[in-house]
Design a protein around this motif. Structure first.
Motif, PDB file in Angstrom:
ATOM      1  N   GLU A 115       5.408   8.775 -16.634  1.00 20.34           N
ATOM      2  CA  GLU A 115       5.062   9.926 -15.800  1.00 20.34           C
ATOM      3  C   GLU A 115       5.599  11.178 -16.462  1.00 20.34           C
ATOM      4  N   GLU A 116       4.768  12.205 -16.556  1.00 22.45           N
ATOM      5  CA  GLU A 116       5.170  13.504 -17.095  1.00 22.45           C
ATOM      6  C   GLU A 116       5.855  13.385 -18.451  1.00 22.45           C
ATOM      7  N   GLY A 117       5.350  12.501 -19.297  1.00 21.20           N
ATOM      8  CA  GLY A 117       5.879  12.342 -20.642  1.00 21.20           C
ATOM      9  C   GLY A 117       7.189  11.573 -20.731  1.00 21.20           C
ATOM     10  N   ARG A 118       7.695  11.065 -19.619  1.00 16.94           N
ATOM     11  CA  ARG A 118       8.943  10.294 -19.603  1.00 16.94           C
ATOM     12  C   ARG A 118       8.629   8.844 -19.265  1.00 16.94           C
ATOM     13  N   ARG A 119       9.492   7.959 -19.725  1.00 19.48           N
ATOM     14  CA  ARG A 119       9.329   6.523 -19.507  1.00 19.48           C
ATOM     15  C   ARG A 119      10.439   6.056 -18.565  1.00 19.48           C
ATOM     16  N   TRP A 120      10.123   6.031 -17.260  1.00 19.87           N
ATOM     17  CA  TRP A 120      11.096   5.715 -16.216  1.00 19.87           C
ATOM     18  C   TRP A 120      11.177   4.217 -15.989  1.00 19.87           C
ATOM     19  N   LEU A 121      12.388   3.724 -15.719  1.00 19.13           N
ATOM     20  CA  LEU A 121      12.606   2.318 -15.406  1.00 19.13           C
ATOM     21  C   LEU A 121      12.494   2.121 -13.899  1.00 19.13           C
ATOM     22  N   GLY A 122      11.776   1.083 -13.491  1.00 14.10           N
ATOM     23  CA  GLY A 122      11.626   0.783 -12.069  1.00 14.10           C
ATOM     24  C   GLY A 122      11.076  -0.621 -11.878  1.00 14.10           C
ATOM     25  N   ILE A 123      10.845  -0.994 -10.638  1.00 12.75           N
ATOM     26  CA  ILE A 123      10.295  -2.321 -10.355  1.00 12.75           C
ATOM     27  C   ILE A 123       8.824  -2.311 -10.751  1.00 12.75           C
ATOM     28  N   ARG A 124       8.456  -3.257 -11.583  1.00 15.90           N
ATOM     29  CA  ARG A 124       7.081  -3.298 -12.107  1.00 15.90           C
ATOM     30  C   ARG A 124       6.664  -4.749 -12.277  1.00 15.90           C
ATOM     31  N   ASN A 125       6.094  -5.340 -11.233  1.00 14.11           N
ATOM     32  CA  ASN A 125       5.714  -6.748 -11.259  1.00 14.11           C
ATOM     33  C   ASN A 125       4.639  -7.064 -12.294  1.00 14.11           C
ATOM     34  N   ASP A 126       3.750  -6.106 -12.576  1.00 14.68           N
ATOM     35  CA  ASP A 126       2.635  -6.375 -13.479  1.00 14.68           C
ATOM     36  C   ASP A 126       3.003  -6.258 -14.957  1.00 14.68           C
ATOM     37  N   ARG A 127       4.152  -5.665 -15.267  1.00 12.85           N
ATOM     38  CA  ARG A 127       4.512  -5.482 -16.667  1.00 12.85           C
ATOM     39  C   ARG A 127       6.022  -5.403 -16.845  1.00 12.85           C
ATOM     40  N   PRO A 128       6.721  -6.544 -16.800  1.00 13.65           N
ATOM     41  CA  PRO A 128       8.174  -6.516 -17.014  1.00 13.65           C
ATOM     42  C   PRO A 128       8.502  -6.019 -18.419  1.00 13.65           C
ATOM     43  N   PHE A 129       9.606  -5.283 -18.531  1.00 15.52           N
ATOM     44  CA  PHE A 129      10.026  -4.759 -19.822  1.00 15.52           C
ATOM     45  C   PHE A 129      10.992  -5.741 -20.473  1.00 15.52           C
ATOM     46  N   PRO A 130      10.743  -6.122 -21.726  1.00  8.43           N
ATOM     47  CA  PRO A 130      11.644  -7.064 -22.407  1.00  8.43           C
ATOM     48  C   PRO A 130      12.911  -6.358 -22.914  1.00  8.43           C
ATOM     49  N   PHE A 131      14.056  -7.003 -22.713  1.00  3.94           N
ATOM     50  CA  PHE A 131      15.338  -6.475 -23.165  1.00  3.94           C
ATOM     51  C   PHE A 131      15.970  -7.450 -24.141  1.00  3.94           C
ATOM     52  N   VAL A 132      16.650  -6.907 -25.142  1.00  5.54           N
ATOM     53  CA  VAL A 132      17.470  -7.706 -26.056  1.00  5.54           C
ATOM     54  C   VAL A 132      18.865  -7.117 -25.950  1.00  5.54           C
TER      55      VAL A 132
END
Length: 138
Positions: A115-132
């Motif tokens: 949103e607005e050029g920023r990548r915010w972290l939130g609950i997203r059932n359709d696309r989980p973000f992978p973490f290492v």
């Protein structure tokens, strides 16, 4: 700068790798972080805001998005700051962060909203973000 601060992904084209985080078991235990056990997450950094850097869920203005923001009492676990770590389907060394659910806020994996050029972290059932994770000896 607004407070509370929402959690965002560092820009990819810079050398900024973001801020380190610290996980703490909600049940205390022996201090070991177990997969799928409730943990709190806090940035191991300082801000100009007069608040903690403890992660918690913030309900968006439209009541349809749930963002990770900072604030709350670091010594107190509440329903809005309970997360867990789960193994991703990508690989055994890749993980997902999961929000445990609370009241009207659903449980679900954390992902990125653009949103607005920023990548915010939130609950997203359709696309989980992978973490290492990288362990840092304190």
């Amino acid at each position: 700068m607004d407070c509370p601060l929402r959690v965002a992904q560092a820009r990819l084209l810079t050398s900024d790798i973001g801020l380190p985080v610290r996980f703490t078991p909600v049940d205390g235990g022996n201090g070991t972080i177990e997969l799928e056990a409730n943990v709190t997450v806090v940035f191991d950094a300082f801000t100009t805001c007069v608040q903690t850097t403890l992660w918690q869920i913030e309900i968006g203005a439209d009541d349809r998005r749930y963002y990770v923001s900072t604030g709350g009492e670091e010594t107190k676990s509440t329903e809005l700051n309970r997360f867990s770590i789960r193994t991703s389907q990508i690989s055994e060394t890749v993980y997902e962060l999961f929000f445990s659910g609370a009241g009207r806020v659903p449980s679900g994996p954390l992902g990125i909203f653009v949103e607005e050029g920023r990548r915010w972290l939130g609950i997203r059932n359709d696309r989980p973000f992978p973490f290492v994770f990288e362990k840092v000896n304190a």
